[in-house]
Design a protein around this motif. Structure first.
Motif, PDB file in Angstrom:
ATOM      1  N   LYS A 528     -15.570 -88.195  62.056  1.00  0.00           N
ATOM      2  CA  LYS A 528     -16.072 -87.330  61.001  1.00  0.00           C
ATOM      3  C   LYS A 528     -17.245 -88.006  60.289  1.00  0.00           C
ATOM      4  O   LYS A 528     -17.237 -89.195  60.015  1.00  0.00           O
ATOM      5  N   ASN A 529     -18.301 -87.205  60.003  1.00  0.00           N
ATOM      6  CA  ASN A 529     -19.522 -87.709  59.350  1.00  0.00           C
ATOM      7  C   ASN A 529     -20.165 -88.839  60.150  1.00  0.00           C
ATOM      8  O   ASN A 529     -20.714 -89.781  59.582  1.00  0.00           O
ATOM      9  N   ASP A 530     -20.070 -88.769  61.456  1.00  0.00           N
ATOM     10  CA  ASP A 530     -20.646 -89.799  62.327  1.00  0.00           C
ATOM     11  C   ASP A 530     -21.314 -89.105  63.517  1.00  0.00           C
ATOM     12  O   ASP A 530     -20.972 -87.965  63.855  1.00  0.00           O
ATOM     13  N   TYR A 531     -22.264 -89.801  64.152  1.00  0.00           N
ATOM     14  CA  TYR A 531     -22.960 -89.253  65.313  1.00  0.00           C
ATOM     15  C   TYR A 531     -23.075 -90.322  66.387  1.00  0.00           C
ATOM     16  O   TYR A 531     -23.235 -91.506  66.080  1.00  0.00           O
ATOM     17  N   ILE A 532     -22.978 -89.887  67.634  1.00  0.00           N
ATOM     18  CA  ILE A 532     -23.234 -90.803  68.749  1.00  0.00           C
ATOM     19  C   ILE A 532     -24.739 -90.973  68.873  1.00  0.00           C
ATOM     20  O   ILE A 532     -25.477 -90.000  69.086  1.00  0.00           O
ATOM     21  N   SER A 774     -43.047 -79.066  56.040  1.00  0.00           N
ATOM     22  CA  SER A 774     -41.694 -79.460  55.611  1.00  0.00           C
ATOM     23  C   SER A 774     -40.692 -79.068  56.690  1.00  0.00           C
ATOM     24  O   SER A 774     -40.618 -77.903  57.091  1.00  0.00           O
ATOM     25  N   GLN A 775     -39.896 -80.059  57.150  1.00  0.00           N
ATOM     26  CA  GLN A 775     -38.925 -79.827  58.217  1.00  0.00           C
ATOM     27  C   GLN A 775     -37.493 -79.795  57.697  1.00  0.00           C
ATOM     28  O   GLN A 775     -36.573 -79.395  58.406  1.00  0.00           O
ATOM     29  N   ILE A 776     -37.311 -80.215  56.451  1.00  0.00           N
ATOM     30  CA  ILE A 776     -35.969 -80.244  55.868  1.00  0.00           C
ATOM     31  C   ILE A 776     -36.096 -80.146  54.362  1.00  0.00           C
ATOM     32  O   ILE A 776     -37.045 -80.675  53.770  1.00  0.00           O
ATOM     33  N   ASN A 777     -35.170 -79.435  53.755  1.00  0.00           N
ATOM     34  CA  ASN A 777     -35.221 -79.216  52.317  1.00  0.00           C
ATOM     35  C   ASN A 777     -34.494 -80.368  51.611  1.00  0.00           C
ATOM     36  O   ASN A 777     -33.266 -80.448  51.614  1.00  0.00           O
ATOM     37  N   LEU A 778     -35.254 -81.287  51.044  1.00  0.00           N
ATOM     38  CA  LEU A 778     -34.684 -82.431  50.322  1.00  0.00           C
ATOM     39  C   LEU A 778     -34.919 -82.239  48.839  1.00  0.00           C
ATOM     40  O   LEU A 778     -36.036 -81.951  48.413  1.00  0.00           O
ATOM     41  N   LYS A 779     -33.876 -82.402  48.025  1.00  0.00           N
ATOM     42  CA  LYS A 779     -34.015 -82.220  46.576  1.00  0.00           C
ATOM     43  C   LYS A 779     -34.309 -83.574  45.933  1.00  0.00           C
ATOM     44  O   LYS A 779     -35.457 -83.945  45.723  1.00  0.00           O
ATOM     45  N   ASP A 780     -33.281 -84.322  45.613  1.00  0.00           N
ATOM     46  CA  ASP A 780     -33.463 -85.644  44.993  1.00  0.00           C
ATOM     47  C   ASP A 780     -33.159 -86.758  45.992  1.00  0.00           C
ATOM     48  O   ASP A 780     -32.714 -87.822  45.623  1.00  0.00           O
ATOM     49  N   GLU A 781     -33.363 -86.476  47.287  1.00  0.00           N
ATOM     50  CA  GLU A 781     -33.110 -87.454  48.339  1.00  0.00           C
ATOM     51  C   GLU A 781     -34.390 -87.731  49.106  1.00  0.00           C
ATOM     52  O   GLU A 781     -35.376 -87.005  49.008  1.00  0.00           O
ATOM     53  N   LYS A 782     -34.330 -88.813  49.878  1.00  0.00           N
ATOM     54  CA  LYS A 782     -35.422 -89.079  50.819  1.00  0.00           C
ATOM     55  C   LYS A 782     -34.824 -89.621  52.114  1.00  0.00           C
ATOM     56  O   LYS A 782     -33.702 -90.149  52.134  1.00  0.00           O
ATOM     57  N   LEU A 783     -35.562 -89.465  53.195  1.00  0.00           N
ATOM     58  CA  LEU A 783     -35.077 -89.943  54.492  1.00  0.00           C
ATOM     59  C   LEU A 783     -35.260 -91.456  54.589  1.00  0.00           C
ATOM     60  O   LEU A 783     -36.262 -92.006  54.116  1.00  0.00           O
ATOM     61  N   VAL A 784     -34.275 -92.091  55.206  1.00  0.00           N
ATOM     62  CA  VAL A 784     -34.362 -93.544  55.400  1.00  0.00           C
ATOM     63  C   VAL A 784     -34.299 -93.920  56.882  1.00  0.00           C
ATOM     64  O   VAL A 784     -34.634 -95.041  57.250  1.00  0.00           O
ATOM     65  N   GLN A 785     -33.886 -92.991  57.748  1.00  0.00           N
ATOM     66  CA  GLN A 785     -33.770 -93.310  59.173  1.00  0.00           C
ATOM     67  C   GLN A 785     -33.852 -92.025  59.994  1.00  0.00           C
ATOM     68  O   GLN A 785     -33.313 -90.985  59.599  1.00  0.00           O
ATOM     69  N   ILE A 786     -34.545 -92.111  61.121  1.00  0.00           N
ATOM     70  CA  ILE A 786     -34.637 -90.995  62.060  1.00  0.00           C
ATOM     71  C   ILE A 786     -34.306 -91.540  63.440  1.00  0.00           C
ATOM     72  O   ILE A 786     -34.932 -92.495  63.909  1.00  0.00           O
ATOM     73  N   ILE A 787     -33.316 -90.925  64.093  1.00  0.00           N
ATOM     74  CA  ILE A 787     -32.811 -91.450  65.372  1.00  0.00           C
ATOM     75  C   ILE A 787     -32.789 -90.327  66.398  1.00  0.00           C
ATOM     76  O   ILE A 787     -32.314 -89.221  66.107  1.00  0.00           O
ATOM     77  N   LYS A 788     -33.301 -90.603  67.576  1.00  0.00           N
ATOM     78  CA  LYS A 788     -33.208 -89.623  68.658  1.00  0.00           C
ATOM     79  C   LYS A 788     -31.845 -89.732  69.314  1.00  0.00           C
ATOM     80  O   LYS A 788     -31.406 -90.831  69.688  1.00  0.00           O
ATOM     81  N   LEU A 789     -31.149 -88.598  69.442  1.00  0.00           N
ATOM     82  CA  LEU A 789     -29.813 -88.601  70.036  1.00  0.00           C
ATOM     83  C   LEU A 789     -29.911 -88.574  71.552  1.00  0.00           C
ATOM     84  O   LEU A 789     -30.863 -88.010  72.126  1.00  0.00           O
ATOM     85  N   PRO A 790     -28.926 -89.171  72.229  1.00  0.00           N
ATOM     86  CA  PRO A 790     -28.936 -89.123  73.700  1.00  0.00           C
ATOM     87  C   PRO A 790     -28.635 -87.712  74.186  1.00  0.00           C
ATOM     88  O   PRO A 790     -27.976 -86.923  73.514  1.00  0.00           O
ATOM     89  N   LEU A 791     -29.128 -87.403  75.394  1.00  0.00           N
ATOM     90  CA  LEU A 791     -28.843 -86.093  75.986  1.00  0.00           C
ATOM     91  C   LEU A 791     -27.360 -85.995  76.284  1.00  0.00           C
ATOM     92  O   LEU A 791     -26.753 -86.918  76.808  1.00  0.00           O
ATOM     93  N   SER A 792     -26.751 -84.862  75.946  1.00  0.00           N
ATOM     94  CA  SER A 792     -25.317 -84.683  76.191  1.00  0.00           C
ATOM     95  C   SER A 792     -25.079 -84.235  77.621  1.00  0.00           C
ATOM     96  O   SER A 792     -25.987 -83.795  78.311  1.00  0.00           O
TER      97      SER A 792
END
Length: 792
Positions: A528-532, A774-792
């Protein structure tokens, strides 16, 4: 009037130093270290001596242990009664002593760690072999000293015929030093002694052929002999000891692992708990039950396996994760002339030989003196019998026994002792049979004197006698070796590959650093709340390479990762690799035969790129340097390349350079690399991409603005250029530049811990110099990491 007293000033440092030195010497000599001659510490020596003085020898009944402890405390060892009793208990345990010195009756503890019953309940007496340690003690073979209150005498050492230091071993912690001498087989040690008696110049290697290694009372198996050889040659070393096990068949094709012997001084209950805990933590899979079936017949720990389980793999993991295999430190430290000294094997044996020479020489001198004294008396009696009429006349005409003694001395020319013996002689000695017996006895005494003098005057005869006595001890108490010495796994792995089957393995790593091994990509899942974030396919004999920003690479054998079922999310990476606090993972690769023939390409923050052939990472160490970095530089990306691919570097200020891999010449692992891009001031590289013609280049900022542009918009350039801008607005700084296929996904991680999955196809597509949307609606947050996911 009080007289003036002289006061000598002394610094507290000197006083403390001298006092502590005296204390440490007292502990070393009087308590913690064994004597090289009899292999005993003072408490053990006093227990054996006191037990003998009580007459508790093997053919006599046992007596209460409290009686023995009281004797030891009251006469020789004024310390705690429990300390003495604990020492005596250990001497009676067949799982602690290779050859028991005390014959215990009652509960003297167990290999499960159970304590012995109180001393008022147990009984004891000397074991038979202890008589060999005490033999000849009354024949002036050793020195005695006053006991603690000066009322009795006690031996400084026992005149042992048993090489007890090696045979039963010893362990103890003194002040600033410790000893740990493992037990050995009596027959082997005596064989080594006889060899050394025959050839004092014998090499240690030859002795090792006779005494191949320790022999523990609980059996087990010593893995390899390198540690043994080092210990025997230097006095210090380590040996790997493992329990003995067998594999039994169960019903329906299932098997069980049965442990029948465990390492020396290991608590059986603790081992069973360790095994159970390891199974619960999924470090050992395919185990259905662990139980103790030990009984009077012997030790038996049963591990039932599931149908698909491989017993070799289970055993290999038991050796790795539990005390079924453990290291035993050897430090052969003992007292020589009251001085602690670390000794090699030959030195210990030679000291015992020298001691036996001293004991036998002193015993022979003592026996010679007694024999000559007896001969002297018998010669006087013979002279009296030969002059019987004169003797009768002297006795009849003497006023007193005193006068008779003097007259006998004068008339027969005998000594005072002889004259006294003549006066005390019984009349029955005058019969002819007794006279013949006297003649025979005198002849026997003469032969004995000649024999004793020959031993004292001939070194060869002394050595022969010592050897004969040792062989008698071996014949009486020698037995077969209990501990087997087997080939080291590191030598056997050429054939067995560490007992691990080579099979397909799918490795997944999640954003939260959960590591999992399965046999099918369908079984990969995150919690939960995790990604491969990475899925890698390899085999169980391959290694994982974890590259960090500091330029280090940490290696992990895939077979060390437990196999997990489909619902499991795996184990945290920290259970397998302990990363330093200043390191974070940049990329993970599998090192297999294909990668060994390809290149591992690394890019740094300052724009350097280097590639090294994969086989340079094939090593047995767990961590090594992958690139030589400047102090202000760090690794930002690692990729496997085949020498013919296209590379794309992206920078924080939005510059990209797209060039052929051939422009980077291969270099060794511990090198800096070549310049990939010429950076502007305050700019830095943020990603390394290996691209193909179907991909798009995704540019994203920390506030969620970005775009995707076709790779064809990025002209192929030469390395070390300034590159091309990937956006028209200079106000933005990029968080990441990623090349990806439109059917792939990325995850966006915010500083509030939010993880958002996004399809690449949903990112706004523009030309290379197009606007950032704009690709994502951020209010009081900012992005700290962008990761490409492996093909399923």
């Amino acid at each position: 009037m009080v007289q003036d007293q002289q006061i000598n000033p002394i610094t507290i440092e000197d006083k403390m130093r001298n006092s502590y030195l005296n204390y440490s010497l007292s502990v070393i000599i009087g308590r913690a270290l064994p004597d090289v001659r009899d292999g005993l510490k003072p408490v053990h020596r006093r227990i054996l001596y006191a037990t003998k003085k009580l007459g508790l020898i093997p053919d006599k009944p046992h007596k209460k242990s409290a009686r023995i402890v009281g004797e030891v405390l009251g006469k020789y060892h004024p310390h705690g009664d429990q300390a003495v009793y604990n020492a005596m208990v250990r001497m009676a345990q067949d799982f602690s002593q290779r050859y028991k010195l005390i014959d215990g009756h009652g509960n003297f503890g167990s290999v499960d760690g159970d304590s012995a019953a109180a001393m008022r309940y147990t009984e004891a007496r000397l074991a038979s072999i202890s008589l060999e340690l005490l033999k000849d003690i009354e024949e002036d073979t050793i020195n005695f000293v006053d006991n603690f209150d000066g009322t009795l005498e006690e031996p400084t050492v026992l005149p042992s015929r048993v090489p007890n230091l090696l045979v039963n071993g010893s362990s103890g912690i003194a002040v600033g030093m410790s000893t740990n001498i493992p037990p050995h087989n009596l027959s082997e040690v005596i064989d080594g002694l006889t060899q050394l008696l025959e050839n004092p110049d014998l090499e240690i290697d030859k002795l090792i052929e006779t005494i191949p290694g320790p022999d523990f009372p609980t059996g087990g198996e010593i893995v390899g002999n390198k540690g043994i050889k080092k210990a025997y040659k230097t006095g210090k070393g380590k040996v790997t000891l493992r329990g003995k096990s067998t594999v039994e068949d169960r019903s329906r094709g299932r098997k069980r692992v049965v442990i029948t012997e465990i390492p020396y001084q290991l608590n059986k209950t603790k081992l069973i708990k360790e095994i159970a805990d390891t199974v619960k933590k999924n470090k050992i899979n395919n185990v259905s039950d662990v139980r103790d079936e030990s009984d009077r017949e012997g030790l038996r720990i049963v591990i039932d396996l599931k149908r698909k389980a491989d017993p070799d793999i289970i055993l290999n993991r038991l050796y790795k994760y539990t005390s079924l295999q453990s290291k035993i430190r050897i430090n052969m430290l003992a007292l020589i002339n009251q001085q602690p000294q670390v000794m090699d094997l030959k030195t210990i044996l030679q000291h015992f030989i020298d001691f036996r020479k001293e004991v036998v020489t002193r015993r022979t001198k003592h026996q010679l003196k007694e024999t000559k004294d007896k001969q002297h008396i018998l010669l006087g009696l013979k002279k009296a019998i030969d002059n019987l009429d004169i003797v009768i006349d002297i006795i009849r005409n003497s006023e007193s026994s005193k006068k008779a003694k003097k007259n006998l001395q004068r008339k027969l020319e005998v000594t005072k002792r002889q004259a006294k013996a003549i006066l005390n002689m019984k009349l029955q000695r005058l019969v002819s049979l007794e006279i013949d017996k006297l003649e025979t006895e005198l002849q026997e005494l003469k032969e004995k004197i000649d024999s004793l003098e020959a031993i004292l005057n001939n070194e060869a005869k002394l050595i022969k006698l010592i050897k004969e006595e040792l062989i008698k001890v071996k014949e009486e108490y020698g037995d077969q070796r209990k501990t087997k010495i087997i080939e080291d796994d590191s030598e056997a792995k050429l054939n067995k590959k560490d007992l691990i089957k080579d099979k397909e393995a799918v490795i997944s790593l999640s954003y939260n650093h959960k590591l999992k091994r399965t046999d099918d990509k369908e079984n990969v899942r995150a919690g939960k709340n995790d990604y491969i974030t990475q899925v890698l396919s390899g085999r169980s004999h391959n290694k994982l390479l974890f590259f960090t920003q500091t330029g280090q690479v940490h290696l992990l054998k895939i077979h060390k990762i437990p196999e997990h079922h489909s619902l499991s999310t795996g184990d945290h990476l920290s259970e397998f690799i302990k990363f330093p606090l200043d390191e974070k993972i940049v990329d993970v690769l599998i090192l297999n035969e294909e990668v060994e023939d390809d290149f591992i390409t690394i890019a740094t923050k300052n724009g350097l790129v280097k590639k090294t052939v994969g086989k340079e990472y094939k090593t047995s160490v767990s961590s090594l340097k992958a690139i030589n970095l400047e102090d202000d530089d760090e690794v930002i990306g690692v990729q496997v390349t085949d020498g013919k691919q296209k590379l794309l570097l992206g920078t924080k200020e939005g510059y990209t350079i797209y060039f052929a891999e051939e422009e980077i010449s291969p270099t060794g692992r511990n090198t800096k690399g070549r310049k990939g891009i010429n950076l502007e001031d305050n700019d830095e590289v943020i990603n390394l991409n290996v691209t193909n013609k179907e991909e798009v280049v995704i540019s994203l900022t920390e506030n969620g603005r970005g775009k995707a542009s076709p790779i064809t918009d990025y002209n192929l350039q030469q390395r070390n250029g300034k590159g091309l801008k990937t956006m028209s607005n200079d106000d933005y700084q990029l968080l990441n530049i990623i090349s990806a296929n439109v059917n792939e996904k990325i995850i966006l991680v915010t500083d509030k811990g939010q993880v958002i999955e996004k399809n690449v196809s949903d990112i706004t597509t523009t030309e290379r110099l197009g606007n950032m949307y704009s690709q994502i609606n951020l209010k009081d947050e900012k992005l700290v990491q962008i990761i490409k996911l492996p093909l399923s």
